[in-house]
Motif scaffolding. Structure first.
Motif, PDB file in Angstrom:
ATOM      1  N   ARG A   1      -5.844  16.699   5.948  1.00 42.97           N
ATOM      2  CA  ARG A   1      -5.409  16.179   4.642  1.00 42.97           C
ATOM      3  C   ARG A   1      -6.452  15.250   4.075  1.00 42.97           C
ATOM      4  NH1 ARG A   1       0.864  15.449   5.947  1.00 42.97           N
ATOM      5  NH2 ARG A   1       0.850  17.139   7.437  1.00 42.97           N
ATOM      6  N   THR A   2      -6.768  15.443   2.821  1.00 47.13           N
ATOM      7  CA  THR A   2      -7.715  14.556   2.155  1.00 47.13           C
ATOM      8  C   THR A   2      -7.124  14.160   0.813  1.00 47.13           C
ATOM      9  OG1 THR A   2      -9.433  16.005   3.059  1.00 47.13           O
ATOM     10  CG2 THR A   2     -10.157  14.319   1.526  1.00 47.13           C
ATOM     11  N   GLU A   3      -7.125  12.862   0.519  1.00 48.16           N
ATOM     12  CA  GLU A   3      -6.639  12.416  -0.791  1.00 48.16           C
ATOM     13  C   GLU A   3      -7.844  12.196  -1.695  1.00 48.16           C
ATOM     14  OE1 GLU A   3      -3.353   9.348  -1.236  1.00 48.16           O
ATOM     15  OE2 GLU A   3      -5.065   8.304  -2.113  1.00 48.16           O
TER      16      GLU A   3
ATOM     17  N   GLY B   1       0.458  12.712  -9.177  1.00 47.40           N
ATOM     18  CA  GLY B   1       0.181  12.077 -10.463  1.00 47.40           C
ATOM     19  C   GLY B   1      -0.960  12.812 -11.142  1.00 47.40           C
ATOM     20  N   PRO B   2      -1.205  12.531 -12.445  1.00 48.98           N
ATOM     21  CA  PRO B   2      -2.240  13.283 -13.166  1.00 48.98           C
ATOM     22  C   PRO B   2      -3.644  13.054 -12.618  1.00 48.98           C
ATOM     23  CG  PRO B   2      -1.328  11.519 -14.548  1.00 48.98           C
ATOM     24  CD  PRO B   2      -0.479  11.592 -13.316  1.00 48.98           C
ATOM     25  N   GLY B   3      -3.889  11.900 -11.976  1.00 46.20           N
ATOM     26  CA  GLY B   3      -5.254  11.577 -11.561  1.00 46.20           C
ATOM     27  C   GLY B   3      -5.453  11.521 -10.058  1.00 46.20           C
ATOM     28  N   LYS B   4      -4.584  12.177  -9.306  1.00 48.45           N
ATOM     29  CA  LYS B   4      -4.744  12.138  -7.842  1.00 48.45           C
ATOM     30  C   LYS B   4      -4.125  13.393  -7.231  1.00 48.45           C
ATOM     31  CE  LYS B   4      -2.691   8.885  -5.199  1.00 48.45           C
ATOM     32  NZ  LYS B   4      -2.394   7.524  -4.738  1.00 48.45           N
ATOM     33  N   PHE B   5      -4.718  13.873  -6.133  1.00 47.53           N
ATOM     34  CA  PHE B   5      -4.110  15.003  -5.419  1.00 47.53           C
ATOM     35  C   PHE B   5      -4.453  14.905  -3.944  1.00 47.53           C
ATOM     36  CE2 PHE B   5      -8.307  16.410  -6.814  1.00 47.53           C
ATOM     37  CZ  PHE B   5      -8.843  16.984  -5.675  1.00 47.53           C
ATOM     38  N   GLU B   6      -3.698  15.649  -3.137  1.00 46.46           N
ATOM     39  CA  GLU B   6      -4.043  15.802  -1.721  1.00 46.46           C
ATOM     40  C   GLU B   6      -4.423  17.250  -1.471  1.00 46.46           C
ATOM     41  OE1 GLU B   6      -1.165  14.497   1.198  1.00 46.46           O
ATOM     42  OE2 GLU B   6      -1.021  12.519   0.260  1.00 46.46           O
ATOM     43  N   VAL B   7      -5.496  17.460  -0.707  1.00 45.02           N
ATOM     44  CA  VAL B   7      -5.873  18.806  -0.263  1.00 45.02           C
ATOM     45  C   VAL B   7      -5.399  18.947   1.170  1.00 45.02           C
ATOM     46  CG1 VAL B   7      -7.767  20.435   0.056  1.00 45.02           C
ATOM     47  CG2 VAL B   7      -8.082  18.458  -1.412  1.00 45.02           C
TER      48      VAL B   7
ATOM     49  N   GLY C   1     -13.082  20.161   6.476  1.00 42.63           N
ATOM     50  CA  GLY C   1     -12.225  19.100   7.006  1.00 42.63           C
ATOM     51  C   GLY C   1     -12.462  17.839   6.178  1.00 42.63           C
ATOM     52  N   PRO C   2     -11.734  16.736   6.484  1.00 44.44           N
ATOM     53  CA  PRO C   2     -11.881  15.505   5.692  1.00 44.44           C
ATOM     54  C   PRO C   2     -13.320  14.997   5.643  1.00 44.44           C
ATOM     55  CG  PRO C   2     -10.005  15.345   7.166  1.00 44.44           C
ATOM     56  CD  PRO C   2     -10.711  16.615   7.525  1.00 44.44           C
ATOM     57  N   ALA C   3     -14.083  15.220   6.720  1.00 45.19           N
ATOM     58  CA  ALA C   3     -15.485  14.801   6.706  1.00 45.19           C
ATOM     59  C   ALA C   3     -16.394  16.009   6.515  1.00 45.19           C
ATOM     60  CB  ALA C   3     -15.823  14.081   8.008  1.00 45.19           C
ATOM     61  N   GLY C   4     -15.831  17.097   5.985  1.00 46.22           N
ATOM     62  CA  GLY C   4     -16.592  18.340   5.851  1.00 46.22           C
ATOM     63  C   GLY C   4     -17.749  18.212   4.876  1.00 46.22           C
TER      64      GLY C   4
ATOM     65  N   GLY D   1     -15.273  16.892  -4.102  1.00 44.09           N
ATOM     66  CA  GLY D   1     -14.417  15.755  -4.455  1.00 44.09           C
ATOM     67  C   GLY D   1     -15.067  14.873  -5.513  1.00 44.09           C
ATOM     68  N   ASP D   2     -16.376  14.667  -5.409  1.00 48.97           N
ATOM     69  CA  ASP D   2     -17.074  13.816  -6.378  1.00 48.97           C
ATOM     70  C   ASP D   2     -16.992  14.392  -7.792  1.00 48.97           C
ATOM     71  OD1 ASP D   2     -17.758  12.193  -4.310  1.00 48.97           O
ATOM     72  OD2 ASP D   2     -19.833  12.896  -4.138  1.00 48.97           O
ATOM     73  N   PHE D   3     -17.129  15.715  -7.903  1.00 47.36           N
ATOM     74  CA  PHE D   3     -17.127  16.319  -9.248  1.00 47.36           C
ATOM     75  C   PHE D   3     -15.747  16.255  -9.888  1.00 47.36           C
ATOM     76  CE2 PHE D   3     -20.193  18.933  -6.713  1.00 47.36           C
ATOM     77  CZ  PHE D   3     -21.276  18.164  -7.076  1.00 47.36           C
TER      78      PHE D   3
END
Ligand code: FES
Ligand SMILES: [Fe+2]
Length: 453
Positions: A189-191, A328-334, A361-364, A371-373
């Motif tokens: 899981r990554t937020e 929420g509109p500005g956050k998600f979990e993968v 993975g979370p540190a993939g 995530g940055d984009f």
């Protein structure tokens, strides 16, 4: 909502999407109602719940949901909310239980969702009608070849109808798996601070960013193994040329597929692909016999990104199932679940699982770049002027290529056909007045050819 003009937000003719759809809380609230409360949503895989009392927790939209196998072996799903005052009745991510007991006042529910125990019941209530206070069930739970989906809409089409032609592609993953598909029980899981639609469109169709945005990661992945980073999936690492022959992006009713069609490049990013390639070669005749030449030779083993609207991606080759949960509109979990074939040699499974960890993975290596984009695109839309801008997905528009599978195919991995398909489907869902209107139509001529050809 009547005053939102969805044609203006997603302009299919010009392939433009207004940036406010990544930020506006009013639109987000409508998405929860129109999309997440009506579409079939992925819950997990049956292999996660083999025994009576096995349960997992997941989300449907923002609704916290418990999925549990009852004493009658039936898998049900319930809102994780106590019917007394609304506390969560389950805090664990998964496990095995005979009941769910609320930590606030102690009401407890059995694995069929019935209210089974109320502390001090006789002393404090006169004839409490327990039947009224069972956990709230998710209206529909169905499985497609082990993939479990839930739907809040009583009158939605069946899961098979909802999947439609995408099932033909999903079968390559489920039916090719020797001994059946196996999913690693607990997902990574990554937020990420961004809008949920951006990671979806990125995964289902953005081949354009791979060699550029992931240039650093690609050189590392290649350097670990055989130096294949000079040409990954037909795209050169320095982004100076691209081989568009072979790969296709396919848009069909509601869902999308991107695939390389070469039967092996799903494993092009592996540092040591040999055990997996050996397994593909050994298993392929069985797959051809079961699914025919087209799927057995061209789809099995290819890098294939299956996008099931709204938020599920099944990625063959990279070998994971991924679900994007909005927060929420500005956050998600993968959530990323590694997947492999149950009867693969253990050594091969290990190679696959290591690769999933290493890339997504979370540190993939690749997860972090993307995530940055999505964060930058989402949060820059906080600016009023920026939010008036429109994003452009016009690549490959009008380019068609013959294809014998279901759906309308467009040539090349570097194409934006799947992303356009996703936003068209988003608009259709937001405008729909019932769950049936959500399902789109595959180009009829193409389908006729397949079904009667
Ligand atoms: S909120 Fe659950 S028992 Fe009161
Ligand atoms: Fe990426």
């Amino acid at each position: 909502m009547k005053n939102i003009n969805y044609q203006e937000l997603v302009d299919s003719e010009q392939a433009l999407q207004k940036r406010s759809i990544f930020w506006d809380p009013v639109i987000y609230e409508e998405e929860l109602k129109q999309i997440f409360n009506r579409c079939w949503l992925f819950l997990g895989h049956e292999s996660q719940l083999p025994q009576t009392g096995d349960f997992i927790r997941t989300y449907m939209g923002e609704d916290d949901v418990i999925v549990v196998r009852g004493k009658d072996k039936v898998i049900r799903a319930f809102l994780n909310a106590c019917t007394h005052r609304g506390n969560k009745v389950c805090q664990a991510e998964g496990g095995n239980t005979r009941s769910f007991t609320c930590s606030y006042h102690g009401w407890s529910y059995n694995t069929e969702g019935e209210l089974a125990g109320v502390p001090l019941e006789k002393e404090i209530y006169d004839n409490l009608d327990r039947e009224r206070f069972g956990l709230v069930p998710v209206a529909r739970v169905e499985s497609y070849k082990g993939l479990l989906f839930g739907c809040f809409s009583e009158d939605a089409p069946s899961l098979v109808e909802y999947l439609g032609d995408i099932a033909w592609y999903i079968d390559v993953v489920t039916d090719s798996a020797k001994g059946g598909l196996e999913v690693i029980g607990t997902p990574y899981r990554t937020e990420i601070p961004g809008n949920w639609k951006l990671p979806v469109e990125n995964a289902i169709g953005d081949g354009y960013h791979v060699a550029w945005a992931h240039a650093g990661a690609m050189s590392v992945v290649g350097a670990l193994g055989h130096g294949r980073s000079d040409n990954v999936l037909g795209i050169s690492a320095n982004n100076t040329n691209v081989d568009q022959s072979g790969a296709i992006e396919v848009v069909m009713n509601t869902h999308t597929v991107l695939t390389t069609l070469d039967g092996q490049s799903g494993y092009a990013l592996y540092d040591h692909p040999e055990p997996v390639l050996a397994h593909l070669a050994e298993n392929r005749p069985r797959v051809i016999e079961k699914l025919g030449e087209l799927r057995g030779k061209q789809l099995y083993g290819s890098e294939t990104h299956i996008g099931v609207f709204p938020n599920l991606q099944i990625i063959q080759g990279l070998n994971f199932i991924r679900i994007i949960h909005p927060k929420g509109p500005g956050k998600f979990e993968v959530w990323t679940y590694g997947m492999c074939e149950r009867e693969m040699p253990e050594e091969t499974k290990e190679v696959i699982h290591n690769h999933v960890r290493q890339t997504f993975g979370p540190a993939g290596l690749l997860e972090g770049d993307d995530g940055d984009f999505v964060e930058a695109i989402s949060h820059s839309a906080a600016g009023y002027a920026t939010r008036q801008m429109k994003g452009f997905l016009g690549m490959g528009m009008g380019r068609k290529v013959p294809w014998d599978g279901p759906g309308e195919a467009s040539p090349g991995l570097v194409n934006e056909a799947c992303q356009r398909g996703f936003y068209d489907q988003w608009r259709r869902s937001m405008e729909a007045t019932n769950a049936h209107e959500i399902i789109g139509q595959t180009a009829p001529g193409v389908l006729r050819e397949i079904r009667h050809g």
